[in-house]
Design an enzyme around this catalytic site. Sequence first.
Site, PDB file in Angstrom:
ATOM      1  N   CYS A  86      45.008  38.639  40.171  1.00 42.93           N
ATOM      2  CA  CYS A  86      45.130  39.818  39.207  1.00 42.93           C
ATOM      3  C   CYS A  86      44.190  39.783  38.028  1.00 42.93           C
ATOM      4  CB  CYS A  86      46.570  39.734  38.641  1.00 42.93           C
ATOM      5  SG  CYS A  86      47.801  39.748  40.016  1.00 42.93           S
ATOM      6  N   ALA A 133      50.328  32.990  44.607  1.00 38.78           N
ATOM      7  CA  ALA A 133      51.536  33.400  43.894  1.00 38.78           C
ATOM      8  C   ALA A 133      52.833  33.202  44.490  1.00 38.78           C
ATOM      9  CB  ALA A 133      51.413  35.018  43.798  1.00 38.78           C
ATOM     10  N   THR A 176      53.861  40.791  41.619  1.00 40.57           N
ATOM     11  CA  THR A 176      55.395  40.786  41.239  1.00 40.57           C
ATOM     12  C   THR A 176      56.289  40.661  42.485  1.00 40.57           C
ATOM     13  OG1 THR A 176      54.919  43.126  41.355  1.00 40.57           O
ATOM     14  CG2 THR A 176      55.008  42.136  39.141  1.00 40.57           C
ATOM     15  N   VAL A 219      51.134  48.804  37.548  1.00 38.20           N
ATOM     16  CA  VAL A 219      50.408  49.347  36.272  1.00 38.20           C
ATOM     17  C   VAL A 219      49.299  48.739  36.227  1.00 38.20           C
ATOM     18  CG1 VAL A 219      51.445  47.433  34.763  1.00 38.20           C
ATOM     19  CG2 VAL A 219      51.121  49.517  33.760  1.00 38.20           C
TER      20      VAL A 219
HETATM   21  C1  LIG Z   1      41.559  41.726  42.253  1.00 37.69           C
HETATM   22  C2  LIG Z   1      42.984  42.047  42.620  1.00 37.69           C
HETATM   23  C3  LIG Z   1      43.646  42.341  41.514  1.00 37.69           C
HETATM   24  C4  LIG Z   1      45.104  42.422  41.705  1.00 37.69           C
HETATM   25  N1  LIG Z   1      45.935  42.805  40.582  1.00 37.69           N
HETATM   26  C5  LIG Z   1      47.322  42.744  40.427  1.00 37.69           C
HETATM   27  C6  LIG Z   1      48.218  43.305  39.557  1.00 37.69           C
HETATM   28  O1  LIG Z   1      47.497  43.648  38.498  1.00 37.69           O
HETATM   29  N2  LIG Z   1      49.337  43.363  39.686  1.00 37.69           N
HETATM   30  C7  LIG Z   1      49.946  42.728  40.975  1.00 37.69           C
HETATM   31  O2  LIG Z   1      51.150  42.713  40.956  1.00 37.69           O
HETATM   32  N3  LIG Z   1      49.231  42.458  41.959  1.00 37.69           N
HETATM   33  C8  LIG Z   1      47.834  42.241  41.776  1.00 37.69           C
HETATM   34  N4  LIG Z   1      47.148  41.989  42.945  1.00 37.69           N
HETATM   35  C9  LIG Z   1      48.098  41.391  44.089  1.00 37.69           C
HETATM   36  C10 LIG Z   1      48.287  39.880  43.853  1.00 37.69           C
HETATM   37  O3  LIG Z   1      47.185  39.112  43.731  1.00 37.69           O
HETATM   38  C11 LIG Z   1      49.011  39.615  45.095  1.00 37.69           C
HETATM   39  O4  LIG Z   1      50.067  40.357  45.763  1.00 37.69           O
HETATM   40  C12 LIG Z   1      49.269  38.124  45.115  1.00 37.69           C
HETATM   41  O5  LIG Z   1      48.162  37.559  45.174  1.00 37.69           O
HETATM   42  C13 LIG Z   1      50.109  37.607  46.539  1.00 37.69           C
HETATM   43  O6  LIG Z   1      50.335  36.367  46.585  1.00 37.69           O
HETATM   44  P1  LIG Z   1      50.235  35.600  47.913  1.00 37.69           P
HETATM   45  O7  LIG Z   1      50.760  34.351  47.371  1.00 37.69           O
HETATM   46  O8  LIG Z   1      51.584  36.242  48.819  1.00 37.69           O
HETATM   47  O9  LIG Z   1      49.218  35.605  48.758  1.00 37.69           O
HETATM   48  P2  LIG Z   1      47.591  35.212  48.484  1.00 37.69           P
HETATM   49  O10 LIG Z   1      47.280  35.248  47.048  1.00 37.69           O
HETATM   50  O11 LIG Z   1      46.674  35.864  49.516  1.00 37.69           O
HETATM   51  O12 LIG Z   1      47.778  33.702  49.041  1.00 37.69           O
HETATM   52  C14 LIG Z   1      47.806  33.113  49.970  1.00 37.69           C
HETATM   53  C15 LIG Z   1      47.416  31.846  50.081  1.00 37.69           C
HETATM   54  O13 LIG Z   1      47.538  31.357  51.506  1.00 37.69           O
HETATM   55  C16 LIG Z   1      46.234  30.410  51.810  1.00 37.69           C
HETATM   56  N5  LIG Z   1      46.411  30.446  53.319  1.00 37.69           N
HETATM   57  C17 LIG Z   1      46.611  31.337  54.103  1.00 37.69           C
HETATM   58  N6  LIG Z   1      46.683  31.034  55.385  1.00 37.69           N
HETATM   59  C18 LIG Z   1      46.392  29.637  55.145  1.00 37.69           C
HETATM   60  C19 LIG Z   1      46.368  28.336  56.310  1.00 37.69           C
HETATM   61  N7  LIG Z   1      46.319  28.631  57.661  1.00 37.69           N
HETATM   62  N8  LIG Z   1      46.210  27.254  55.892  1.00 37.69           N
HETATM   63  C20 LIG Z   1      45.987  26.918  54.491  1.00 37.69           C
HETATM   64  N9  LIG Z   1      46.064  28.078  53.580  1.00 37.69           N
HETATM   65  C21 LIG Z   1      46.321  29.222  54.193  1.00 37.69           C
HETATM   66  C22 LIG Z   1      45.319  31.446  51.329  1.00 37.69           C
HETATM   67  O14 LIG Z   1      44.131  30.561  51.001  1.00 37.69           O
HETATM   68  C23 LIG Z   1      45.723  31.934  49.936  1.00 37.69           C
HETATM   69  O15 LIG Z   1      45.297  31.174  48.741  1.00 37.69           O
HETATM   70  C24 LIG Z   1      45.776  42.020  42.674  1.00 37.69           C
HETATM   71  C25 LIG Z   1      45.111  41.350  43.766  1.00 37.69           C
HETATM   72  C26 LIG Z   1      43.657  41.246  43.639  1.00 37.69           C
HETATM   73  C27 LIG Z   1      42.768  40.794  44.672  1.00 37.69           C
END
Ligand SMILES: Cc1cc2nc3c(=O)[nH]c(=O)nc-3n(C[C@H](O)[C@H](O)[C@H](O)COP(=O)(O)OP(=O)(O)OC[C@H]3O[C@@H](n4cnc5c(N)ncnc54)[C@H](O)[C@@H]3O)c2cc1C
Length: 453
Positions: free
Chosen positions: A44, A12, A304, A332
């Site tokens: 999500c 995300a 979000t 939500v």
């Molecule tokens: C089942 C589930 C349901 C959810 N439902 C909701 C919802 O309804 N509404 C909502 O707002 N949020 C929801 N969330 C939370 C939301 O998914 C997360 O807040 C969001 O994914 C965060 O995004 P991010 O990119 O910061 O982190 P992440 O999604 O964790 O992505 C980080 C990425 O970095 C990569 N990475 C990390 N370190 C390294 C490295 N050293 N080298 C290469 N790659 C690396 C990982 O592989 C990963 O793909 C949910 C989460 C889950 C698990």
Amino acid sequence: MPRKIVIIGDNASGSTAASAARKTDREAAITLIESEKYPAYSRCGLPYVLSGQIQNFEDLIVFPMQWYKMMNLDLRLETNAKAIKPAERNVTIEKEGKEEELHYDSLVLATGGRSFIPPIKGYDKKGIYALRTMNDGKLLREAMKDVKSALIIGAGLIGLETAHAFVENKISTTLVEMLPQICPAMLDWDMANIVTGKIQEHGIDVVVGATVKEITGNDRVNGVVISEKDKGERQIETDMVLMATGVRTRTELVRQLGAEIGVTGGIRTSADMSTAVPNVYACGDCVESHSLIDWQPTRNQLGTTAVRQAKVAGTNAAGGYSIFPGVLGSSVTKIFGFEVGATGYTDLQARRLGYRTVTGSITSRTKAEYYPGGEDIKVKLVVERDLARVIGGQIVAGEEVTQRVNMLATAIQMQMTAQQLAKTDTCYAPPVNVTIEPVSLAAELAITRLRRS
Ligand SMILES: Cc1cc2nc3c(=O)[nH]c(=O)nc-3n(C[C@H](O)[C@H](O)[C@H](O)COP(=O)(O)OP(=O)(O)OC[C@H]3O[C@@H](n4cnc5c(N)ncnc54)[C@H](O)[C@@H]3O)c2cc1C
């Protein structure tokens, strides 16, 4: 020479940061490093594939490979960022044993989080799962085919949404929560009890105030021993365990880098999402956020928040200017046909932070009383006594929760008082609302309490 931007993590926050950076600097060379094998997808949506509402895990891919091509982004999948050398401004990446050094002018850390698995006795047996990645989802879906019962440890949103999916698959489900109520980060106990009642109606056995002592079985899980206050220990038989016990930030790289880690365990950033290390930004689940109400540090691991922070980080990494104001934790969900939403502080959280509060709670309807098909709606507002400022709200209803939570988030962000919220010029027609908007009605009740307090 075009500006070189390296983004670690392509979910995300990583993909959004890349998009914002591209919109800010059309010439920049932008590289995304991602250890998983899929381009950015919606975590999500995982529970809804498990429940069968969405057909395939691949349907959750938000940005297909053509998008990266169109945006001129160099996406490196199945590649690990291993080390960062801030003095040289280099990132060491590795794919299939081959290392490469990437130079950056700006670096964005979008490394997110991973499921936290508490080291409960027996936690490493077969039949124990977590739900964070697409691979986790695929493993879980396979396992669900062969089981009759499942036990979920942790009654936050992921626990609840997966419980729903299990029930949809006719799996007898138990939800075990250590605290005395479900959804403790989102709801006060009175609102949580309504949700508990609803999910119990769908056959879920909810056990709150219970500590998991041990996961039993030889090689494979066959039960869980829990300990309940006043009741002692008992064993619940189960074919499968899902650990929905929270998310830990992925901050290994940052620790090597010397960026500051905040009290919540997330990377500390300034309002422009820059870290303490020059030219390094961070966003999403890996960072520490701040409350919009009072700038208290908080970990707000929501999609979000991740995309809003990433827009700021990506813009600034590409030489633009943008500021992230903070979070309310607005969230939500929808399970078994009813919706649960919240924003700001719960009454308990506010009191623990030292606020003197009053609350206003009402039960109303989502359509005019005489109009067919309306649903009950329960709204609870948390109001700070000294300034009459609204600082939190929770809503449970059969429908129409999301935009009311958004309305409340706006009110809190604009520092509205209960009096102002009560007098908001809201709308009504019999098929879509009652004459006095339920949120305004809850504000009126809070005002009555304010007068008495
Ligand atoms: C089942 C589930 C349901 C959810 N439902 C909701 C919802 O309804 N509404 C909502 O707002 N949020 C929801 N969330 C939370 C939301 O998914 C997360 O807040 C969001 O994914 C965060 O995004 P991010 O990119 O910061 O982190 P992440 O999604 O964790 O992505 C980080 C990425 O970095 C990569 N990475 C990390 N370190 C390294 C490295 N050293 N080298 C290469 N790659 C690396 C990982 O592989 C990963 O793909 C949910 C989460 C889950 C698990």
